[in-house]
Scaffold this motif. Structure first.
Motif, PDB file in Angstrom:
ATOM      1  N   LEU A 196       0.821  -1.221   0.000  1.00  0.00           N
ATOM      2  CA  LEU A 196       0.000   0.000   0.000  1.00  0.00           C
ATOM      3  C   LEU A 196       0.852   1.266   0.000  1.00  0.00           C
ATOM      4  O   LEU A 196       0.416   2.304  -0.510  1.00  0.00           O
ATOM      5  N   ARG A 197       2.061   1.186   0.549  1.00  0.00           N
ATOM      6  CA  ARG A 197       2.958   2.343   0.476  1.00  0.00           C
ATOM      7  C   ARG A 197       3.455   2.546  -0.948  1.00  0.00           C
ATOM      8  O   ARG A 197       3.575   3.671  -1.437  1.00  0.00           O
ATOM      9  N   PRO A 227      -0.246   3.194  -3.501  1.00  0.00           N
ATOM     10  CA  PRO A 227      -1.312   3.727  -2.647  1.00  0.00           C
ATOM     11  C   PRO A 227      -2.651   3.903  -3.356  1.00  0.00           C
ATOM     12  O   PRO A 227      -3.701   3.926  -2.725  1.00  0.00           O
ATOM     13  N   ASN A 228      -2.611   4.053  -4.682  1.00  0.00           N
ATOM     14  CA  ASN A 228      -3.837   4.293  -5.441  1.00  0.00           C
ATOM     15  C   ASN A 228      -4.008   3.227  -6.518  1.00  0.00           C
ATOM     16  O   ASN A 228      -3.090   2.457  -6.814  1.00  0.00           O
TER      17      ASN A 228
END
Length: 291
Positions: free
Chosen positions: A174-175, A178-179
């Motif tokens: 997710l880092r 993130p999108n």
């Protein structure tokens, strides 16, 4: 508090000796400090005291002789030793706890090592293990398919370590991503997200196997008390049979005696069936743990 919202408890590698695991379990704040890297540096000697002692020894050497200075050094050593023994044991115990936590930093898992979903999954596994270990049928050594006292803590630890890895890799993913990626490149990210989901699904299956085992043990536990009561009454069955025979005619006695033994037989069969279901669930749990 809703059981589903309870955080997982501290978990320690069951392979550790009791002398180590007891120290780790007794000091969760120390474990958190080690996990956060908040480790105090070792205190060196006080420069003022060192300078004072050195100056005093030099002065004694000048005004007396070597023998007197040696005697003074011995007295200072004895005094320092007595002072250390009489000092508050609290700091020494804390230093020991800190050293044990540092030396075994990868042998314990804190609730904050897991993300929210993985923490909830570990809580489910811990609840299932506790249900089995605290059951009456387990304490009576009737669950002989597996050694629950060894197998369940080991299963829970294995699940916990894998949940920590899943939490870490999911946070990293997710880092980095993130999108939602643009459609033309989204497919390149699928293997990574799929690997995370596959691991998650596998762990959920293992936890569900533990929960199924716990459910079957709970069912056996519910029947066990009645089963034990009937076992006690069975020892006195001849007395009940004699009572019925002596106080009623044969026409009434025979059906009542049949009912007496029939009800007991049904409860025994129900208990044995519930124990067999629990054993099958234990076997499935071991199979799922090996995959």
């Amino acid at each position: 508090m809703d059981p589903q919202s309870r955080p997982p408890s501290l978990i320690v590698d069951p392979a550790l000796p009791d002398s180590v695991s007891s120290v780790l379990r007794a000091s969760p704040e120390t474990l958190r400090a080690v996990r956060m890297g908040d480790i105090p540096s070792a205190r060196g000697p006080d420069p003022v005291k060192v300078f004072s002692v050195a100056g005093s020894m030099g002065l004694i050497w000048i005004v007396t002789n070597f023998t007197v200075m040696l005697a003074m050094l011995i007295l200072i050593g004895v005094f320092s030793g007595v002072q250390r023994l009489a000092a508050d044991p609290g700091p020494r115990q804390e230093r020991r706890r800190m050293r044990v936590a540092i030396d075994h930093a990868n042998r314990f898992i804190l609730p904050e090592d897991l993300d929210a979903e993985c923490g909830a999954l570990l809580r489910r596994a811990q609840d299932a293990a506790e249900t089995v270990l605290e059951s009456r049928v387990n304490r009576a050594a009737l669950l002989d398919t597996i050694d629950n006292a060894v197998t369940l803590p080991d299963q829970t630890w294995q699940i916990a370590t894998k949940l920590v890895r899943l939490s870490s890799l999911r946070a990293e993913y997710l880092r980095i991503v993130p999108n939602t990626p643009p459609p033309e490149v989204a497919e390149a990210f699928v293997p990574y997200s799929k690997a995370l989901e596959t691991a998650r699904t596998s762990l959920i299956r293992r936890i569900e196997a533990m929960e199924e085992y716990a459910a079957q043990v709970r069912r056996a536990d519910a029947v066990y008390h009645s089963y034990r009561q009937l076992e006690l009454l069975a020892e006195r069955t001849p007395q009940y049979e004699q009572l019925v025979a002596d106080t009623t005619g044969d026409a009434l006695a025979i059906p009542q005696l049949q009912e007496l033994t029939g009800q007991a037989r049904r409860i025994r069969e129900l208990f044995l069936e519930s124990m067999e279901d629990a054993r099958r669930a234990a076997g499935y749990l071991m199979d799922s743990g090996g995959r």
